[in-house]
Design an enzyme around this catalytic site. Structure first.
Site, PDB file in Angstrom:
ATOM      1  N   CYS A 196      -2.584   0.379  10.067  1.00  0.00           N
ATOM      2  CA  CYS A 196      -3.613  -0.578   9.600  1.00  0.00           C
ATOM      3  C   CYS A 196      -4.721  -0.969  10.575  1.00  0.00           C
ATOM      4  O   CYS A 196      -5.618  -1.594  10.162  1.00  0.00           O
ATOM      5  CB  CYS A 196      -3.188  -1.525   8.642  1.00  0.00           C
ATOM      6  SG  CYS A 196      -1.747  -2.658   9.242  1.00  0.00           S
ATOM      7  N   HIS A 247       0.864  -1.145  -0.019  1.00  0.00           N
ATOM      8  CA  HIS A 247       0.076  -0.056  -0.021  1.00  0.00           C
ATOM      9  C   HIS A 247       0.900   1.282  -0.017  1.00  0.00           C
ATOM     10  O   HIS A 247       1.913   1.121   0.576  1.00  0.00           O
ATOM     11  CB  HIS A 247      -0.873   0.060   1.296  1.00  0.00           C
ATOM     12  CG  HIS A 247      -2.001  -0.994   1.178  1.00  0.00           C
ATOM     13  ND1 HIS A 247      -2.143  -1.707   2.311  1.00  0.00           N
ATOM     14  CD2 HIS A 247      -2.798  -1.040   0.433  1.00  0.00           C
ATOM     15  CE1 HIS A 247      -3.416  -2.466   2.114  1.00  0.00           C
ATOM     16  NE2 HIS A 247      -3.871  -2.342   1.031  1.00  0.00           N
TER      17      HIS A 247
END
Ligand code: CIR
Length: 254
Positions: A248, A163
């Site tokens: 996250c 990501h």
């Protein structure tokens, strides 16, 4: 003072089956992961955040990585369209928690895909990573939602990690920090500071003067402390084995 909520989701019993894309699979100690998760949540609570637990999803191994399922813009929640099919079912439980909090909820729809881990917010500039999990249609949909609300979406290629926020995050002053070998192009950011460890690129802003970082990045923690910030370290080794990082595991709602 308005309450500061933070969305979290307890690790699934099936955590060890979580996806790995860019690293070798290692055995995850699920009991240790549970303890690490409790300590992570305690660090958020200690910094004044009120945890809201999304109902646990025992059969969704990656559900603990709640950041990927929703992106907050003030009181607007944008549910994502996870780029990995295995993670699509995580959205429903998150939507229930957001609705219960009385937030406006919109969503990115297939064929668009977008993971929250690809969205880095710095003021009204929203950097979105175009990579393995987020596609051009997902970016287009987010841009359409945000343009009338005064945000500008800046898309950046991500080719070296899962990501965008596996590669960079931002300090409270807006300086983007990153581990150079994983960053495609540091020049897209106004201010870029190199950190010495891969996981040193990940901070959660807990307050204007406080950030949370993984204990696997002690040198980066010292670097950030040297810039005048209070740095809280947490051990998240079991989540790192699944390409997770401190960002996250939570979604802050302000
Ligand atoms: N935002 C994040 O960094 N999410 C990490 C997700 C890790 C999970 N194993 C996945 O591959 O989707």
């Amino acid at each position: 003072m308005r309450k500061k909520y933070v969305l979290v989701r307890r690790p699934a019993k099936s955590l060890q089956d979580g996806l790995v894309t860019h690293i070798e699979r290692e055995t995850v100690d699920v009991e240790l992961a549970e303890r690490q998760w409790e300590s992570y949540v305690a660090a958020l609570t200690g910094a004044g955040w009120d945890p809201v637990e999304v109902a646990p999803a025992g059969d969704l191994p990656d559900s603990v990585f709640v950041e990927d399922t929703v992106v907050m813009f003030g009181a607007l929640a944008v549910l994502t369209s996870p780029g990995a099919d295995e993670r699509l079912d995580e959205i429903d439980g998150v939507e229930e928690s957001l609705t219960a909090l009385g937030l406006e909820v919109l969503r990115i729809e297939r064929p668009g895909t977008l993971d929250g881990g690809d969205v880095l917010k710095i003021g009204t500039t929203i950097f979105v990573g175009r990579g393995g999990r987020t596609n051009s249609d997902g970016i287009r949909q987010l841009r359409k939602i945000l343009a009338p609300r005064g945000y500008s979406v800046v898309a950046v290629p991500v080719t070296k990690a899962l990501h965008l926020k596996s590669t960079v995050t931002a300090l409270p002053d807006g300086t983007v920090i990153g581990y150079r070998p994983l960053v495609d192009d540091p020049f897209v950011y106004d201010r870029f500071l190199e950190v010495p460890e891969p996981s040193g690129a990940h901070v959660v802003i807990l307050a204007d003067d406080t950030v949370l970082i993984a204990s696997s990045a002690p040198e980066s923690a010292r670097l950030i402390e040297g810039l005048g910030y209070r740095v809280i370290s947490v051990d998240i080794s079991e989540f790192e084995k699944l390409e997770g990082c401190v960002t996250c595991l939570s979604v802050r709602i302000r």
